[in-house]
Design a protein around this motif. Sequence first.
Motif, PDB file in Angstrom:
ATOM      1  N   MET A   1      23.279  26.832  23.897  1.00 12.25           N
ATOM      2  CA  MET A   1      21.964  27.445  24.012  1.00 12.25           C
ATOM      3  C   MET A   1      22.082  28.930  23.726  1.00 12.25           C
ATOM      4  SD  MET A   1      19.507  27.755  27.352  1.00 12.25           S
ATOM      5  CE  MET A   1      19.176  26.009  27.382  1.00 12.25           C
ATOM      6  N   LYS A   2      21.142  29.405  22.943  1.00 16.19           N
ATOM      7  CA  LYS A   2      21.147  30.830  22.618  1.00 16.19           C
ATOM      8  C   LYS A   2      20.707  31.639  23.817  1.00 16.19           C
ATOM      9  CE  LYS A   2      18.945  34.160  19.564  1.00 16.19           C
ATOM     10  NZ  LYS A   2      17.981  34.343  18.469  1.00 16.19           N
ATOM     11  N   ARG A   3      21.517  32.616  24.184  1.00 17.16           N
ATOM     12  CA  ARG A   3      21.168  33.461  25.330  1.00 17.16           C
ATOM     13  C   ARG A   3      20.407  34.677  24.862  1.00 17.16           C
ATOM     14  NH1 ARG A   3      26.697  32.531  25.894  1.00 17.16           N
ATOM     15  NH2 ARG A   3      27.261  31.031  27.496  1.00 17.16           N
ATOM     16  N   ASN A   4      19.460  35.129  25.672  1.00 15.28           N
ATOM     17  CA  ASN A   4      18.763  36.379  25.381  1.00 15.28           C
ATOM     18  C   ASN A   4      19.639  37.542  25.800  1.00 15.28           C
ATOM     19  OD1 ASN A   4      16.377  35.176  24.485  1.00 15.28           O
ATOM     20  ND2 ASN A   4      15.730  34.822  26.598  1.00 15.28           N
ATOM     21  N   ILE A   5      19.749  38.530  24.925  1.00 11.61           N
ATOM     22  CA  ILE A   5      20.530  39.722  25.239  1.00 11.61           C
ATOM     23  C   ILE A   5      19.569  40.834  25.610  1.00 11.61           C
ATOM     24  CG2 ILE A   5      22.149  41.428  24.359  1.00 11.61           C
ATOM     25  CD1 ILE A   5      23.184  39.351  22.467  1.00 11.61           C
ATOM     26  N   PHE A   6      19.714  41.353  26.787  1.00 12.79           N
ATOM     27  CA  PHE A   6      18.841  42.426  27.252  1.00 12.79           C
ATOM     28  C   PHE A   6      19.500  43.764  26.957  1.00 12.79           C
ATOM     29  CE2 PHE A   6      18.018  38.724  29.788  1.00 12.79           C
ATOM     30  CZ  PHE A   6      16.639  38.636  29.705  1.00 12.79           C
ATOM     31  N   ILE A   7      18.794  44.595  26.188  1.00  4.51           N
ATOM     32  CA  ILE A   7      19.336  45.896  25.836  1.00  4.51           C
ATOM     33  C   ILE A   7      19.225  46.821  27.029  1.00  4.51           C
ATOM     34  CG2 ILE A   7      19.225  47.784  24.172  1.00  4.51           C
ATOM     35  CD1 ILE A   7      19.762  44.928  23.072  1.00  4.51           C
ATOM     36  N   PHE A   8      20.369  47.320  27.427  1.00  6.58           N
ATOM     37  CA  PHE A   8      20.341  48.139  28.649  1.00  6.58           C
ATOM     38  C   PHE A   8      21.388  49.225  28.575  1.00  6.58           C
ATOM     39  CE2 PHE A   8      19.492  49.434  32.698  1.00  6.58           C
ATOM     40  CZ  PHE A   8      20.597  49.374  33.539  1.00  6.58           C
ATOM     41  N   ILE A   9      20.976  50.405  28.151  1.00  6.04           N
ATOM     42  CA  ILE A   9      21.874  51.548  28.189  1.00  6.04           C
ATOM     43  C   ILE A   9      21.555  52.299  29.462  1.00  6.04           C
ATOM     44  CG2 ILE A   9      22.694  53.580  26.958  1.00  6.04           C
ATOM     45  CD1 ILE A   9      23.005  50.985  25.403  1.00  6.04           C
ATOM     46  N   ALA A  10      22.410  52.149  30.436  1.00  7.16           N
ATOM     47  CA  ALA A  10      22.053  52.575  31.795  1.00  7.16           C
ATOM     48  C   ALA A  10      22.436  54.019  32.055  1.00  7.16           C
ATOM     49  CB  ALA A  10      22.700  51.653  32.810  1.00  7.16           C
ATOM     50  N   ILE A  11      21.819  54.931  31.306  1.00  6.06           N
ATOM     51  CA  ILE A  11      22.002  56.343  31.628  1.00  6.06           C
ATOM     52  C   ILE A  11      20.724  56.794  32.317  1.00  6.06           C
ATOM     53  CG2 ILE A  11      22.520  58.623  30.710  1.00  6.06           C
ATOM     54  CD1 ILE A  11      23.751  57.284  28.305  1.00  6.06           C
ATOM     55  N   LEU A  12      20.736  56.891  33.634  1.00  3.92           N
ATOM     56  CA  LEU A  12      19.535  57.233  34.382  1.00  3.92           C
ATOM     57  C   LEU A  12      19.303  58.727  34.344  1.00  3.92           C
ATOM     58  CD1 LEU A  12      19.816  54.949  37.512  1.00  3.92           C
ATOM     59  CD2 LEU A  12      18.699  54.516  35.341  1.00  3.92           C
ATOM     60  N   ALA A  13      18.042  59.115  34.298  1.00  2.69           N
ATOM     61  CA  ALA A  13      17.660  60.522  34.237  1.00  2.69           C
ATOM     62  C   ALA A  13      18.011  61.227  35.523  1.00  2.69           C
ATOM     63  CB  ALA A  13      16.153  60.638  33.987  1.00  2.69           C
ATOM     64  N   VAL A 152      31.940  48.334  33.647  1.00  2.00           N
ATOM     65  CA  VAL A 152      31.516  46.954  33.913  1.00  2.00           C
ATOM     66  C   VAL A 152      30.410  46.541  32.949  1.00  2.00           C
ATOM     67  CG1 VAL A 152      30.398  45.443  35.599  1.00  2.00           C
ATOM     68  CG2 VAL A 152      32.239  46.970  36.321  1.00  2.00           C
ATOM     69  N   GLN A 153      29.457  47.427  32.723  1.00  3.96           N
ATOM     70  CA  GLN A 153      28.387  47.131  31.774  1.00  3.96           C
ATOM     71  C   GLN A 153      28.962  46.864  30.383  1.00  3.96           C
ATOM     72  OE1 GLN A 153      24.249  49.071  31.578  1.00  3.96           O
ATOM     73  NE2 GLN A 153      25.445  50.284  30.150  1.00  3.96           N
ATOM     74  N   GLY A 154      29.926  47.702  29.975  1.00  6.37           N
ATOM     75  CA  GLY A 154      30.569  47.490  28.682  1.00  6.37           C
ATOM     76  C   GLY A 154      31.275  46.148  28.600  1.00  6.37           C
ATOM     77  N   ASP A 155      31.983  45.781  29.668  1.00  5.21           N
ATOM     78  CA  ASP A 155      32.699  44.504  29.684  1.00  5.21           C
ATOM     79  C   ASP A 155      31.735  43.320  29.577  1.00  5.21           C
ATOM     80  OD1 ASP A 155      35.067  45.882  29.960  1.00  5.21           O
ATOM     81  OD2 ASP A 155      35.267  45.509  32.111  1.00  5.21           O
ATOM     82  N   ILE A 156      30.640  43.401  30.306  1.00 11.89           N
ATOM     83  CA  ILE A 156      29.664  42.302  30.298  1.00 11.89           C
ATOM     84  C   ILE A 156      29.088  42.102  28.895  1.00 11.89           C
ATOM     85  CG2 ILE A 156      27.351  41.629  31.083  1.00 11.89           C
ATOM     86  CD1 ILE A 156      28.131  42.825  33.838  1.00 11.89           C
ATOM     87  N   TYR A 157      28.698  43.196  28.251  1.00  9.26           N
ATOM     88  CA  TYR A 157      28.090  43.079  26.928  1.00  9.26           C
ATOM     89  C   TYR A 157      29.117  42.839  25.835  1.00  9.26           C
ATOM     90  CZ  TYR A 157      23.459  44.000  28.681  1.00  9.26           C
ATOM     91  OH  TYR A 157      22.253  43.881  29.352  1.00  9.26           O
ATOM     92  N   SER A 158      30.350  43.281  26.051  1.00  9.63           N
ATOM     93  CA  SER A 158      31.415  42.943  25.109  1.00  9.63           C
ATOM     94  C   SER A 158      31.635  41.431  25.093  1.00  9.63           C
ATOM     95  CB  SER A 158      32.706  43.660  25.507  1.00  9.63           C
ATOM     96  OG  SER A 158      33.761  43.322  24.637  1.00  9.63           O
ATOM     97  N   ASP A 159      31.695  40.831  26.278  1.00  8.82           N
ATOM     98  CA  ASP A 159      31.839  39.379  26.364  1.00  8.82           C
ATOM     99  C   ASP A 159      30.661  38.669  25.698  1.00  8.82           C
ATOM    100  OD1 ASP A 159      34.207  39.639  27.725  1.00  8.82           O
ATOM    101  OD2 ASP A 159      33.333  39.308  29.711  1.00  8.82           O
ATOM    102  N   ARG A 160      29.459  39.189  25.917  1.00  5.54           N
ATOM    103  CA  ARG A 160      28.261  38.600  25.320  1.00  5.54           C
ATOM    104  C   ARG A 160      28.351  38.645  23.797  1.00  5.54           C
ATOM    105  NH1 ARG A 160      27.117  36.688  29.498  1.00  5.54           N
ATOM    106  NH2 ARG A 160      27.576  34.970  28.137  1.00  5.54           N
ATOM    107  N   SER A 161      28.833  39.773  23.272  1.00  2.00           N
ATOM    108  CA  SER A 161      28.891  39.937  21.820  1.00  2.00           C
ATOM    109  C   SER A 161      29.864  38.969  21.171  1.00  2.00           C
ATOM    110  CB  SER A 161      29.277  41.369  21.463  1.00  2.00           C
ATOM    111  OG  SER A 161      30.671  41.599  21.609  1.00  2.00           O
ATOM    112  N   LYS A 162      30.845  38.503  21.952  1.00  6.28           N
ATOM    113  CA  LYS A 162      31.834  37.569  21.420  1.00  6.28           C
ATOM    114  C   LYS A 162      31.389  36.115  21.557  1.00  6.28           C
ATOM    115  CE  LYS A 162      35.630  40.738  22.446  1.00  6.28           C
ATOM    116  NZ  LYS A 162      36.848  40.999  23.255  1.00  6.28           N
ATOM    117  N   GLU A 163      30.282  35.890  22.264  1.00  9.95           N
ATOM    118  CA  GLU A 163      29.795  34.532  22.492  1.00  9.95           C
ATOM    119  C   GLU A 163      28.484  34.243  21.779  1.00  9.95           C
ATOM    120  OE1 GLU A 163      29.541  33.888  26.671  1.00  9.95           O
ATOM    121  OE2 GLU A 163      31.645  34.352  27.044  1.00  9.95           O
TER     122      GLU A 163
END
Length: 241
Positions: A1-13, A152-163
């Motif tokens: 199943m295709k997963r939705n990827i949520f764009i999230f660059i978490a640099i808070l103001a 952690v955010q990088g690791d999560i999305y890195s894994d997503r990019s490989k799947e």
Amino acid sequence: MKRNIFIFIAILAVSLITISIPSQSMALTDAQEEKYREARILLKEGKTSEAKNIFTALSLEESSDPRIRLGLIDTTIGEAVILRAGNQSTWKYKIQEAFIQLKGMHRANIAFPDMYLSFAKCYAMNDRLRKSKKSLAKAFYYKPDYIEAFIVQGDIYSDRSKEETETSNAKNTAKDSYKAAIAMSDTDQYTQAMLSYKLGDLDLYHGKKETGIKNLNKAIELSSDSYWADKSRQRIMEASR
């Protein structure tokens, strides 16, 4: 199943309300702090058994610091990662165990940012990306410019990019997260080497050989005797075959 990827660059103001959080390190002696840092490094390197031994010993000496309890939980998550990589279905039970333990410590540690990173990892492993994103946002809320949260955010999305089939959004989010962590003034050389390895590995996976090897060489240059330098040398050899 295709997963939705949520764009999230978490640099808070900077305009976010800063909440004062009591120091989580007051309960530990200098020697215990050193052991705690050693265990955290071991976890980053996937050495879960060694890390678990240290966290267990620390928990017998000092049980009031929530970081020790969380360290044991993160060890369970690390075990789940290894089991999943080995196609062992028991990883699901490990993640469930970690999640139950996290829920048990949540109420008493509501403003503890490290805890939300553990939640984010659990949710991500169960493909609950929206929940993972919210947990990351809470970690940044309680601790803006949080290096470990970017990692952690990088690791999560890195894994997503490989799947995923469509990988560009996840890959870009992972790279931006790693680069944000590298750019912080208090990022030590060991961590910079780790992040350079992660960037290099990600580039190579997605066919960017030149930039991938450049980042791997950077990891070796930053910390030539480290675990990440050894990983980088091995990855370069694989890419050169």
